[in-house]
Design a protein around this motif. Sequence first.
Motif, PDB file in Angstrom:
ATOM      1  N   GLY A 129       0.895  -1.077  -0.037  1.00 64.46           N
ATOM      2  CA  GLY A 129      -0.062   0.196   0.044  1.00 64.46           C
ATOM      3  C   GLY A 129       0.944   1.114   0.066  1.00 64.46           C
ATOM      4  N   SER A 130       1.544   1.411   1.309  1.00 64.83           N
ATOM      5  CA  SER A 130       2.354   2.556   1.428  1.00 64.83           C
ATOM      6  C   SER A 130       3.729   2.310   0.406  1.00 64.83           C
ATOM      7  N   ASP A 131       4.190   1.322   0.248  1.00 67.81           N
ATOM      8  CA  ASP A 131       5.328   0.912  -0.501  1.00 67.81           C
ATOM      9  C   ASP A 131       5.149   0.790  -1.808  1.00 67.81           C
ATOM     10  N   ALA A 176      11.411   0.695  -7.613  1.00 66.05           N
ATOM     11  CA  ALA A 176      10.497   1.758  -8.198  1.00 66.05           C
ATOM     12  C   ALA A 176      10.971   1.788  -9.959  1.00 66.05           C
ATOM     13  N   ARG A 177      11.967   1.455 -10.474  1.00 69.63           N
ATOM     14  CA  ARG A 177      12.176   1.661 -11.675  1.00 69.63           C
ATOM     15  C   ARG A 177      11.695   0.687 -12.905  1.00 69.63           C
ATOM     16  N   GLY A 178      11.056  -0.292 -12.051  1.00 69.89           N
ATOM     17  CA  GLY A 178      10.363  -1.526 -13.053  1.00 69.89           C
ATOM     18  C   GLY A 178       8.984  -1.462 -13.153  1.00 69.89           C
ATOM     19  N   PHE A 228       6.568   4.263 -11.835  1.00 68.36           N
ATOM     20  CA  PHE A 228       6.206   4.757 -10.699  1.00 68.36           C
ATOM     21  C   PHE A 228       6.219   6.329 -10.469  1.00 68.36           C
ATOM     22  N   LYS A 229       7.054   6.821 -11.287  1.00 62.97           N
ATOM     23  CA  LYS A 229       7.259   8.311 -11.672  1.00 62.97           C
ATOM     24  C   LYS A 229       5.663   8.901 -12.211  1.00 62.97           C
ATOM     25  N   ILE A 230       5.129   7.982 -12.910  1.00 66.02           N
ATOM     26  CA  ILE A 230       3.734   8.304 -13.347  1.00 66.02           C
ATOM     27  C   ILE A 230       2.632   8.434 -12.212  1.00 66.02           C
ATOM     28  N   LEU A 235      -0.099  11.573  -8.247  1.00 68.83           N
ATOM     29  CA  LEU A 235      -0.463  11.896  -6.820  1.00 68.83           C
ATOM     30  C   LEU A 235      -0.149  13.366  -6.490  1.00 68.83           C
ATOM     31  N   ASP A 236       1.010  13.688  -7.036  1.00 74.22           N
ATOM     32  CA  ASP A 236       1.323  15.120  -6.685  1.00 74.22           C
ATOM     33  C   ASP A 236       0.009  15.997  -6.854  1.00 74.22           C
ATOM     34  N   VAL A 237      -0.495  15.883  -7.999  1.00 79.47           N
ATOM     35  CA  VAL A 237      -1.875  16.720  -8.344  1.00 79.47           C
ATOM     36  C   VAL A 237      -3.090  16.435  -7.214  1.00 79.47           C
ATOM     37  N   PHE A 238      -3.263  15.103  -7.405  1.00 85.58           N
ATOM     38  CA  PHE A 238      -4.365  14.815  -6.748  1.00 85.58           C
ATOM     39  C   PHE A 238      -4.419  14.710  -5.060  1.00 85.58           C
ATOM     40  N   ARG A 239      -3.139  14.587  -4.588  1.00 88.32           N
ATOM     41  CA  ARG A 239      -3.220  14.600  -3.023  1.00 88.32           C
ATOM     42  C   ARG A 239      -3.565  16.177  -2.540  1.00 88.32           C
ATOM     43  N   SER A 240      -3.110  17.141  -3.542  1.00 88.80           N
ATOM     44  CA  SER A 240      -3.826  18.319  -3.215  1.00 88.80           C
ATOM     45  C   SER A 240      -5.169  18.450  -3.189  1.00 88.80           C
ATOM     46  N   TYR A 359      -5.747   7.120   2.503  1.00 87.50           N
ATOM     47  CA  TYR A 359      -5.760   7.079   1.132  1.00 87.50           C
ATOM     48  C   TYR A 359      -4.851   8.050   0.424  1.00 87.50           C
ATOM     49  N   GLU A 360      -4.392   7.635  -0.824  1.00 82.45           N
ATOM     50  CA  GLU A 360      -3.378   8.627  -1.577  1.00 82.45           C
ATOM     51  C   GLU A 360      -2.137   9.110  -0.663  1.00 82.45           C
ATOM     52  N   GLY A 361      -1.728   7.907   0.304  1.00 76.94           N
ATOM     53  CA  GLY A 361      -0.610   8.174   0.777  1.00 76.94           C
ATOM     54  C   GLY A 361      -1.040   8.613   2.287  1.00 76.94           C
ATOM     55  N   ALA A 362      -0.722   7.632   3.313  1.00 73.71           N
ATOM     56  CA  ALA A 362      -1.096   7.692   4.722  1.00 73.71           C
ATOM     57  C   ALA A 362      -0.411   9.089   5.159  1.00 73.71           C
ATOM     58  N   ALA A 371       9.837  15.152   4.782  1.00 70.24           N
ATOM     59  CA  ALA A 371      11.103  15.188   5.245  1.00 70.24           C
ATOM     60  C   ALA A 371      12.111  14.960   4.213  1.00 70.24           C
ATOM     61  N   LYS A 372      11.944  13.898   3.006  1.00 72.24           N
ATOM     62  CA  LYS A 372      12.810  13.833   2.270  1.00 72.24           C
ATOM     63  C   LYS A 372      13.049  15.208   1.278  1.00 72.24           C
ATOM     64  N   GLN A 373      12.117  16.005   1.069  1.00 73.31           N
ATOM     65  CA  GLN A 373      12.071  17.017   0.310  1.00 73.31           C
ATOM     66  C   GLN A 373      12.948  18.368   1.120  1.00 73.31           C
TER      67      GLN A 373
HETATM   68  N1  COS Z   1       6.938  13.080  -8.855  1.00 71.87           N
HETATM   69  C1  COS Z   1       7.866  12.313  -9.824  1.00 71.87           C
HETATM   70  N2  COS Z   1       8.983  11.669  -9.520  1.00 71.87           N
HETATM   71  C2  COS Z   1       8.867  11.027  -8.274  1.00 71.87           C
HETATM   72  C3  COS Z   1       8.071  11.644  -7.252  1.00 71.87           C
HETATM   73  C4  COS Z   1       7.206  12.582  -7.623  1.00 71.87           C
HETATM   74  N3  COS Z   1       6.449  13.032  -6.717  1.00 71.87           N
HETATM   75  N4  COS Z   1       8.389  10.891  -6.146  1.00 71.87           N
HETATM   76  C5  COS Z   1       9.580  10.454  -6.266  1.00 71.87           C
HETATM   77  N5  COS Z   1       9.848  10.304  -7.558  1.00 71.87           N
HETATM   78  C6  COS Z   1      11.034   9.585  -8.292  1.00 71.87           C
HETATM   79  C7  COS Z   1      12.321   9.795  -7.472  1.00 71.87           C
HETATM   80  O1  COS Z   1      12.795  11.138  -8.011  1.00 71.87           O
HETATM   81  C8  COS Z   1      13.300   8.508  -7.812  1.00 71.87           C
HETATM   82  O2  COS Z   1      13.706   8.677  -9.171  1.00 71.87           O
HETATM   83  P1  COS Z   1      15.132   8.355  -9.375  1.00 71.87           P
HETATM   84  O3  COS Z   1      15.100   6.888  -9.398  1.00 71.87           O
HETATM   85  O4  COS Z   1      15.280   8.736 -10.682  1.00 71.87           O
HETATM   86  O5  COS Z   1      16.108   9.053  -8.483  1.00 71.87           O
HETATM   87  C9  COS Z   1      12.058   7.451  -7.921  1.00 71.87           C
HETATM   88  O6  COS Z   1      10.789   8.365  -8.236  1.00 71.87           O
HETATM   89  C10 COS Z   1      11.830   6.837  -6.618  1.00 71.87           C
HETATM   90  O7  COS Z   1      11.643   7.863  -5.695  1.00 71.87           O
HETATM   91  P2  COS Z   1      11.816   7.190  -4.047  1.00 71.87           P
HETATM   92  O8  COS Z   1      13.171   6.726  -3.842  1.00 71.87           O
HETATM   93  O9  COS Z   1      11.528   8.456  -3.216  1.00 71.87           O
HETATM   94  O10 COS Z   1      10.755   6.169  -3.632  1.00 71.87           O
HETATM   95  P3  COS Z   1      10.456   5.311  -2.576  1.00 71.87           P
HETATM   96  O11 COS Z   1      10.149   3.812  -2.986  1.00 71.87           O
HETATM   97  O12 COS Z   1      11.152   5.807  -1.272  1.00 71.87           O
HETATM   98  O13 COS Z   1       8.833   5.979  -2.365  1.00 71.87           O
HETATM   99  C11 COS Z   1       7.193   6.679  -0.977  1.00 71.87           C
HETATM  100  C12 COS Z   1       8.734   6.698  -1.660  1.00 71.87           C
HETATM  101  C13 COS Z   1       6.846   6.315   0.362  1.00 71.87           C
HETATM  102  C14 COS Z   1       6.932   8.385  -1.173  1.00 71.87           C
HETATM  103  C15 COS Z   1       5.920   6.175  -2.124  1.00 71.87           C
HETATM  104  O14 COS Z   1       6.049   5.141  -2.312  1.00 71.87           O
HETATM  105  C16 COS Z   1       4.712   6.828  -2.064  1.00 71.87           C
HETATM  106  O15 COS Z   1       4.188   7.808  -2.039  1.00 71.87           O
HETATM  107  N6  COS Z   1       3.879   5.783  -1.277  1.00 71.87           N
HETATM  108  C17 COS Z   1       2.454   6.011  -0.841  1.00 71.87           C
HETATM  109  C18 COS Z   1       1.620   5.580  -1.982  1.00 71.87           C
HETATM  110  C19 COS Z   1       0.422   5.978  -2.149  1.00 71.87           C
HETATM  111  O16 COS Z   1      -0.094   7.021  -2.254  1.00 71.87           O
HETATM  112  N7  COS Z   1      -0.676   4.942  -2.317  1.00 71.87           N
HETATM  113  C20 COS Z   1      -2.019   5.313  -2.428  1.00 71.87           C
HETATM  114  C21 COS Z   1      -2.492   4.791  -3.383  1.00 71.87           C
HETATM  115  S1  COS Z   1      -3.837   5.624  -4.217  1.00 71.87           S
HETATM  116  S2  COS Z   1      -5.130   5.472  -3.081  1.00 71.87           S
END
Ligand code: COS
Length: 376
Positions: A129-131, A176-178, A228-230, A235-240, A359-362, A371-373
């Motif tokens: 879920g979170s990961d 995350a890259r796969g 993952f990036k998609i 989520l960046d947009v919809f978390r707001s 949802y959308e990130g606890a 903290a990462k940012q």
């Molecule tokens: N926009 C674009 N790229 C992003 C990004 C974002 N918001 N966040 C991370 N990335 C990129 C990072 O830059 C990194 O890229 P590189 O490999 O090129 O360096 C890559 O994605 C991996 O990022 P990161 O190392 O931060 O990944 P983690 O596995 O540590 O993930 C969290 C971190 C916990 C932040 C992520 O898994 C998350 O958001 N979890 C919650 C998920 C969620 O919201 N679930 C609900 C689903 S919808 S109900």
Amino acid sequence: MDTHLDWPFFDLHHRAWAAEVGHFADRVSVNHEDVDAACRTLVDEMGEAGLLRVTGAGDGEMLDVRSLCLAREVLAERDGLADFAFAMQGLGTGAISLFGTEAQKARWLPETRKGRAIAAFALTEPGSGSDVAAGTMTATKDGDGWVLEGEKTWISNGGIADLYTVFARTGEAPGARGLSCFLVTPDAAGFEVAERLEAMAPHPLARLRFDGVRVGPEALVGASGAGFKIAMSVLDVFRSTVAAAALGFARRALSETLERVKTRVIQGAPLAGLQMVQGHVADMALEVDASALLTYRAAWAKDRGAPRITREAAMAKLFSTEAAQDVIDRAVQLHGGDGVRSGGVVERLYREIRALRIYEGASDVQRVVIAKQVLG
Ligand code: COS
């Protein structure tokens, strides 16, 4: 008095938009007994009224995050299911709006924006879920397409959606890259709604099974391996916008409370005369305004062209959802027995707000993101 629309975050058309959504919300009546039927009707009515036009960005367009947030705030203030039905059209097509090809946009966005197709976002899995990077659902290359195998769960609109945006492991690299992003329709052979899930604030929700679901090359959104990036960009947009929905719930709780404390008499005078009650009211109003500031700061930053609003969106979601829970809890307390009466407004808000902290990130995931940012 509501003055936040006068803030410099908004243009004239946003103020007109908030009024347009408010007009719709005033007229809508939602039957919470049958959530599937209610959501279908809501999507239909919102499509007909033109409200869903902001939920997708066709070719050459940009999502206007402030419009999405304003709509969610206004709808949530009136009815949680109306907000849900609106929000999912955006979240479920977010990957297409941000990364889709012209053909994918042309195929889906006119339908979802008119309310003729219902969309869903399928990221969460039973074991992750979170990961997100730990997702195990696979998409294996087969000729020019892929074969999807695995499960997704807690999928909103699961069971009623016409389009599922699905994330699966294509294996370009570990973690995350796969991952890659695919568009799947429920008529695909091997797609199954394995279980419908009931939540404390009911809405269409399901666990989905993909048993050798074959999709063609046109189903892939963005590059393979970019899933993952998609997902994170969507989520960046919809978390707001989740923050905006929480704000709408909190506003409703505050207005219900103001009515209550001005009219409920204790020891011969209204509750509002007691300093202890005034303290609650002050804290509630403060939390509402602070939520609005963080929410619209994030939306405004994205609309101004910020490539990422990861920090701003996470701050808005964390603060607004936690603050709304607090505001609503105080509203329940100040309503006394009426606060916990089933079917009452604040009792409904108390159930509706809870999932937004998950949802959308606890909340704790948002703390990790912030903290990462901040630490760079
Ligand atoms: N926009 C674009 N790229 C992003 C990004 C974002 N918001 N966040 C991370 N990335 C990129 C990072 O830059 C990194 O890229 P590189 O490999 O090129 O360096 C890559 O994605 C991996 O990022 P990161 O190392 O931060 O990944 P983690 O596995 O540590 O993930 C969290 C971190 C916990 C932040 C992520 O898994 C998350 O958001 N979890 C919650 C998920 C969620 O919201 N679930 C609900 C689903 S919808 S109900």
